[in-house]
Write a protein that holds these residues in place. Structure first.
Motif, PDB file in Angstrom:
ATOM      1  N   ILE A  27       0.850  -1.206   0.000  1.00  0.00           N
ATOM      2  CA  ILE A  27       0.000   0.000   0.000  1.00  0.00           C
ATOM      3  C   ILE A  27       0.881   1.249   0.000  1.00  0.00           C
ATOM      4  CG2 ILE A  27      -1.618   1.355   1.412  1.00  0.00           C
ATOM      5  CD1 ILE A  27      -2.763  -1.416   2.364  1.00  0.00           C
ATOM      6  N   ASP A  28       1.868   1.274   0.897  1.00  0.00           N
ATOM      7  CA  ASP A  28       2.773   2.426   0.985  1.00  0.00           C
ATOM      8  C   ASP A  28       3.515   2.648  -0.323  1.00  0.00           C
ATOM      9  OD1 ASP A  28       1.997   2.704   3.632  1.00  0.00           O
ATOM     10  OD2 ASP A  28       3.894   1.999   4.467  1.00  0.00           O
ATOM     11  N   ASP A  29       3.993   1.559  -0.928  1.00  0.00           N
ATOM     12  CA  ASP A  29       4.737   1.682  -2.178  1.00  0.00           C
ATOM     13  C   ASP A  29       3.859   2.294  -3.266  1.00  0.00           C
ATOM     14  OD1 ASP A  29       7.387   1.019  -3.456  1.00  0.00           O
ATOM     15  OD2 ASP A  29       6.011   0.074  -4.866  1.00  0.00           O
ATOM     16  N   GLN A  30       2.601   1.880  -3.327  1.00  0.00           N
ATOM     17  CA  GLN A  30       1.701   2.435  -4.332  1.00  0.00           C
ATOM     18  C   GLN A  30       1.426   3.914  -4.062  1.00  0.00           C
ATOM     19  OE1 GLN A  30       0.608   0.668  -7.176  1.00  0.00           O
ATOM     20  NE2 GLN A  30       0.345   2.813  -7.709  1.00  0.00           N
ATOM     21  N   ILE A  31       1.283   4.272  -2.787  1.00  0.00           N
ATOM     22  CA  ILE A  31       1.070   5.679  -2.414  1.00  0.00           C
ATOM     23  C   ILE A  31       2.266   6.519  -2.865  1.00  0.00           C
ATOM     24  CG2 ILE A  31       0.956   7.271  -0.442  1.00  0.00           C
ATOM     25  CD1 ILE A  31      -0.744   5.060   0.971  1.00  0.00           C
ATOM     26  N   ILE A  32       3.476   6.024  -2.603  1.00  0.00           N
ATOM     27  CA  ILE A  32       4.682   6.757  -2.987  1.00  0.00           C
ATOM     28  C   ILE A  32       4.784   6.851  -4.505  1.00  0.00           C
ATOM     29  CG2 ILE A  32       7.207   6.752  -2.956  1.00  0.00           C
ATOM     30  CD1 ILE A  32       6.997   5.459  -0.120  1.00  0.00           C
ATOM     31  N   GLN A  33       4.553   5.746  -5.209  1.00  0.00           N
ATOM     32  CA  GLN A  33       4.620   5.776  -6.671  1.00  0.00           C
ATOM     33  C   GLN A  33       3.600   6.744  -7.259  1.00  0.00           C
ATOM     34  OE1 GLN A  33       4.706   2.007  -8.750  1.00  0.00           O
ATOM     35  NE2 GLN A  33       5.819   1.050  -7.061  1.00  0.00           N
ATOM     36  N   ASP A  34       2.383   6.751  -6.716  1.00  0.00           N
ATOM     37  CA  ASP A  34       1.349   7.690  -7.195  1.00  0.00           C
ATOM     38  C   ASP A  34       1.771   9.133  -6.965  1.00  0.00           C
ATOM     39  OD1 ASP A  34      -0.202   5.511  -7.936  1.00  0.00           O
ATOM     40  OD2 ASP A  34      -1.576   5.675  -6.232  1.00  0.00           O
ATOM     41  N   TYR A  35       2.355   9.411  -5.802  1.00  0.00           N
ATOM     42  CA  TYR A  35       2.822  10.763  -5.493  1.00  0.00           C
ATOM     43  C   TYR A  35       3.915  11.186  -6.477  1.00  0.00           C
ATOM     44  CZ  TYR A  35       4.642  14.731  -2.875  1.00  0.00           C
ATOM     45  OH  TYR A  35       5.049  15.991  -2.509  1.00  0.00           O
ATOM     46  N   LEU A  36       4.893  10.306  -6.683  1.00  0.00           N
ATOM     47  CA  LEU A  36       5.991  10.619  -7.597  1.00  0.00           C
ATOM     48  C   LEU A  36       5.470  10.865  -9.012  1.00  0.00           C
ATOM     49  CD1 LEU A  36       8.604   7.988  -6.361  1.00  0.00           C
ATOM     50  CD2 LEU A  36       8.598  10.445  -5.890  1.00  0.00           C
ATOM     51  N   GLU A  37       4.524  10.047  -9.450  1.00  0.00           N
ATOM     52  CA  GLU A  37       3.956  10.203 -10.790  1.00  0.00           C
ATOM     53  C   GLU A  37       3.167  11.509 -10.906  1.00  0.00           C
ATOM     54  OE1 GLU A  37       0.609   8.032 -13.524  1.00  0.00           O
ATOM     55  OE2 GLU A  37       1.958   6.739 -12.377  1.00  0.00           O
ATOM     56  N   THR A  38       2.370  11.817  -9.893  1.00  0.00           N
ATOM     57  CA  THR A  38       1.560  13.040  -9.908  1.00  0.00           C
ATOM     58  C   THR A  38       2.427  14.284 -10.050  1.00  0.00           C
ATOM     59  OG1 THR A  38      -0.186  12.024  -8.594  1.00  0.00           O
ATOM     60  CG2 THR A  38      -0.080  14.433  -8.570  1.00  0.00           C
ATOM     61  N   PHE A  39       3.551  14.305  -9.327  1.00  0.00           N
ATOM     62  CA  PHE A  39       4.418  15.476  -9.335  1.00  0.00           C
ATOM     63  C   PHE A  39       5.616  15.332 -10.277  1.00  0.00           C
ATOM     64  CE2 PHE A  39       2.018  15.830  -5.426  1.00  0.00           C
ATOM     65  CZ  PHE A  39       1.594  17.151  -5.490  1.00  0.00           C
ATOM     66  N   GLU A  40       5.585  14.279 -11.109  1.00  0.00           N
ATOM     67  CA  GLU A  40       6.634  14.024 -12.098  1.00  0.00           C
ATOM     68  C   GLU A  40       8.025  14.069 -11.482  1.00  0.00           C
ATOM     69  OE1 GLU A  40       5.812  16.776 -15.275  1.00  0.00           O
ATOM     70  OE2 GLU A  40       4.047  15.641 -15.894  1.00  0.00           O
ATOM     71  N   ILE A  41       8.176  13.322 -10.382  1.00  0.00           N
ATOM     72  CA  ILE A  41       9.437  13.260  -9.650  1.00  0.00           C
ATOM     73  C   ILE A  41      10.142  11.954  -9.997  1.00  0.00           C
ATOM     74  CG2 ILE A  41      10.477  13.122  -7.351  1.00  0.00           C
ATOM     75  CD1 ILE A  41       7.940  14.677  -6.360  1.00  0.00           C
ATOM     76  N   VAL A  42      11.428  12.051 -10.264  1.00  0.00           N
ATOM     77  CA  VAL A  42      12.244  10.862 -10.495  1.00  0.00           C
ATOM     78  C   VAL A  42      12.968  10.569  -9.183  1.00  0.00           C
ATOM     79  CG1 VAL A  42      14.169   9.884 -11.782  1.00  0.00           C
ATOM     80  CG2 VAL A  42      12.533  11.399 -12.932  1.00  0.00           C
ATOM     81  N   ALA A  43      12.779   9.356  -8.673  1.00  0.00           N
ATOM     82  CA  ALA A  43      13.399   8.973  -7.408  1.00  0.00           C
ATOM     83  C   ALA A  43      13.939   7.550  -7.512  1.00  0.00           C
ATOM     84  CB  ALA A  43      12.392   9.078  -6.274  1.00  0.00           C
ATOM     85  N   GLU A  44      14.967   7.289  -6.735  1.00  0.00           N
ATOM     86  CA  GLU A  44      15.558   5.954  -6.635  1.00  0.00           C
ATOM     87  C   GLU A  44      14.837   5.195  -5.522  1.00  0.00           C
ATOM     88  OE1 GLU A  44      18.127   4.737  -8.550  1.00  0.00           O
ATOM     89  OE2 GLU A  44      17.968   6.610  -9.669  1.00  0.00           O
ATOM     90  N   LYS A  45      14.666   3.887  -5.717  1.00  0.00           N
ATOM     91  CA  LYS A  45      14.045   3.059  -4.694  1.00  0.00           C
ATOM     92  C   LYS A  45      15.064   2.063  -4.152  1.00  0.00           C
ATOM     93  CE  LYS A  45      10.401  -0.281  -3.774  1.00  0.00           C
ATOM     94  NZ  LYS A  45       9.407  -1.204  -4.345  1.00  0.00           N
ATOM     95  N   LEU A  46      15.113   1.944  -2.825  1.00  0.00           N
ATOM     96  CA  LEU A  46      15.951   0.946  -2.174  1.00  0.00           C
ATOM     97  C   LEU A  46      15.125  -0.318  -1.925  1.00  0.00           C
ATOM     98  CD1 LEU A  46      17.743   3.168   0.512  1.00  0.00           C
ATOM     99  CD2 LEU A  46      18.494   2.614  -1.813  1.00  0.00           C
ATOM    100  N   ASP A  47      15.802  -1.415  -1.655  1.00  0.00           N
ATOM    101  CA  ASP A  47      15.120  -2.688  -1.410  1.00  0.00           C
ATOM    102  C   ASP A  47      14.172  -2.650  -0.221  1.00  0.00           C
ATOM    103  OD1 ASP A  47      16.406  -3.842  -3.574  1.00  0.00           O
ATOM    104  OD2 ASP A  47      17.969  -4.787  -2.352  1.00  0.00           O
ATOM    105  N   ASN A  48      14.431  -1.776   0.738  1.00  0.00           N
ATOM    106  CA  ASN A  48      13.581  -1.688   1.930  1.00  0.00           C
ATOM    107  C   ASN A  48      12.333  -0.831   1.719  1.00  0.00           C
ATOM    108  OD1 ASN A  48      14.575   0.932   1.975  1.00  0.00           O
ATOM    109  ND2 ASN A  48      16.113   0.458   3.519  1.00  0.00           N
ATOM    110  N   GLY A  49      12.134  -0.298   0.508  1.00  0.00           N
ATOM    111  CA  GLY A  49      10.941   0.486   0.205  1.00  0.00           C
ATOM    112  C   GLY A  49      11.122   1.983   0.272  1.00  0.00           C
ATOM    113  N   LEU A  50      12.263   2.454   0.779  1.00  0.00           N
ATOM    114  CA  LEU A  50      12.535   3.886   0.851  1.00  0.00           C
ATOM    115  C   LEU A  50      12.887   4.407  -0.542  1.00  0.00           C
ATOM    116  CD1 LEU A  50      13.963   6.017   3.440  1.00  0.00           C
ATOM    117  CD2 LEU A  50      15.439   5.908   1.459  1.00  0.00           C
ATOM    118  N   TYR A  51      12.318   5.550  -0.899  1.00  0.00           N
ATOM    119  CA  TYR A  51      12.654   6.236  -2.142  1.00  0.00           C
ATOM    120  C   TYR A  51      13.388   7.519  -1.761  1.00  0.00           C
ATOM    121  CZ  TYR A  51       9.179   3.524  -4.866  1.00  0.00           C
ATOM    122  OH  TYR A  51       8.475   2.531  -5.495  1.00  0.00           O
ATOM    123  N   TYR A  52      14.263   7.972  -2.655  1.00  0.00           N
ATOM    124  CA  TYR A  52      14.931   9.251  -2.412  1.00  0.00           C
ATOM    125  C   TYR A  52      15.263   9.912  -3.739  1.00  0.00           C
ATOM    126  CZ  TYR A  52      19.487   7.225  -3.633  1.00  0.00           C
ATOM    127  OH  TYR A  52      20.532   6.644  -4.293  1.00  0.00           O
TER     128      TYR A  52
END
Length: 149
Positions: A27-52
């Motif tokens: 659920i969290d991953d989808q929330i983060i992906q939706d946020y990044l897509e909405t604001f057209e942000i490119v972020a790296e994802k780590l194996d633990n689910g953290l994006y930066y």
């Protein structure tokens, strides 16, 4: 007797509201992906689910998860509602004193860097929440790693 019955019902209802950690991670991953897509942000994802994402690369050293650091930050939810913010001159602390998302995320930046951490709830305040942060909430932090001591 009625009180015991009411407590039993309340415990059943509360336990039904708990989400499996693996399901919450999805659920969290989808929330983060939706946020990044909405604001057209490119972020790296780590194996633990953290994006930066890195806005400005630093030139100093990388901290470790045990470092003392000086960080200016703004913390907010995916609805852009700010829940915490430092003064521009930042706040000093040891990375062992902060949420797991910061212990993992701050060392991704060199001293002087600016960027954003997109933290799944398990690396934030989890199913308990804290203060004004509700349970199972994705957190976003704009950070400026001012100094590594």
């Amino acid at each position: 007797m009625k009180i015991l019955m009411l407590l039993s019902v309340a415990l059943v209802v509360l336990s039904c509201n708990k989400v499996d950690p693996e399901e919450q991670a999805k659920i969290d991953d989808q929330i983060i992906q939706d946020y990044l897509e909405t604001f057209e942000i490119v972020a790296e994802k780590l194996d633990n689910g953290l994006y930066y994402s890195v806005e400005k690369a630093g030139t100093g050293e990388y901290p470790t998860e045990n470092s003392d650091v000086l960080v200016a930050y703004k913390g907010y939810f995916t609805n852009e509602s700010v829940f915490d913010e430092s003064e521009p001159e930042g706040v000093a602390f040891n990375l062992q004193q902060v949420i797991e998302g910061w212990k993992i995320g701050i060392p991704l930046f060199k001293q002087g860097a600016k960027g954003t951490l997109y933290i799944p709830s398990a690396l934030g305040y989890g199913p308990s929440g804290a203060g004004s942060i509700p349970p199972n909430r994705v957190l976003i932090f704009d950070i400026h790693l001012i100094e590594v001591y």
